[in-house]
Design an enzyme around this catalytic site. Structure first.
Site: not given
Ligand code: GLP
Length: 241
Positions: A67, A136, A138, A143
């Site tokens: 993404d 959440n 995702h 989402e």
């Molecule tokens: C962002 C990314 C996700 C990732 C998430 C969790 O929203 N789009 O791909 O998994 O963050 O991040 P973290 O690993 O910092 O908890």
């Protein structure tokens, strides 16, 4: 789906890095599906270390990320392109031409989504997909909602996600409200999936793995349907299982 619980992030990241390294050793031109966020950082550090010690070669590897924020170009410090360069690409011998992320400043965003779907197909899909999880549930930026999308698409980020990700920005007002993300179809069609989740903050979402349900309200639960997936957590993330 296999569940692996480790004492700490370091041990979990070592296990995750070994999975990625095994794919690269088996197929030197492997296609890696990569993720941003704090969860894979330590795993990337192991891969960099093994490259520096001559144990891994990325010269023929291709990568395609999940993404990118809409509105941030690759020079922006919070763009996912910048993140990938900083935490992995510039430290290993991957050819920058073989590293792909959605273009968050493409003039036509719908065209960009179609281009990304075609790119994924042209690469032949991913040999391994790395995933973190939003608080959440995702994955990528898919989402929670009544439906999930199959292909690459524009996603309007929830307030929960914008708040969670505001820790990387000066304020929540600077967090982009939209992103381009691979869809659930591409994630589910990866030959292998590894999901990383660490810390108490992830315990509530990981508790969804205590039962057999899948729900679009917690997108990561769909990974239960993948035939070759591993959920890699530390003890804190597993504390509500
Ligand atoms: C962002 C990314 C996700 C990732 C998430 C969790 O929203 N789009 O791909 O998994 O963050 O991040 P973290 O690993 O910092 O908890």
């Amino acid at each position: 789906m296999e569940l692996k619980i480790f004492k700490n992030i370091d041990e979990a990241s070592l296990f995750a890095a070994e999975k990625v390294a095994a794919v690269v050793k088996k197929r030197p031109d492997a296609v890696l599906g990569l993720a941003t966020g704090s969860s894979p950082i330590k795993m990337y550090a192991y891969l960099i270390d093994w490259y520096k010690r001559g144990l891994l070669d990325f010269s023929r590897v291709r990568s395609i990320n999940l993404d990118e924020y809409i509105g941030l170009d690759g020079d922006h410090a919070q763009s996912y392109r910048y993140f990938m360069d900083e935490y992995l690409f510039k430290h290993i011998n991957i050819d920058p031409q073989n590293t792909f992320l959605p273009n968050g400043v493409a003039p036509d965003l719908e065209d960009e989504c179609n281009r990304y779907d075609m790119l994924w197909d042209t690469l032949g899909g991913t040999d391994i997909q790395v995933l973190g999880i939003g608080p959440n549930g995702h994955i990528g930026f898919n989402e929670p909602g009544q439906i999930l999308r199959v292909g690459t698409h524009i996603e309007h980020l929830t307030a929960n996600t914008m708040n969670a990700n505001s820790r990387f920005f000066e304020s929540v007002d600077e967090v982009p409200s939209r992103a381009i993300t691979m869809g659930m179809g591409e994630i589910m069609r990866s030959k292998e999936v590894i999901v990383l989740a660490f810390g108490k903050v992830k315990a509530p979402v990981i508790s969804a793995f205590a039962n057999d349900d899948v729900t679009t309200a917690i997108p990561v639960t769909l990974i239960k349907l993948h035939p070759n997936a591993t959920l890699i957590v530390d003890e804190e993330a597993a504390s509500e299982l």
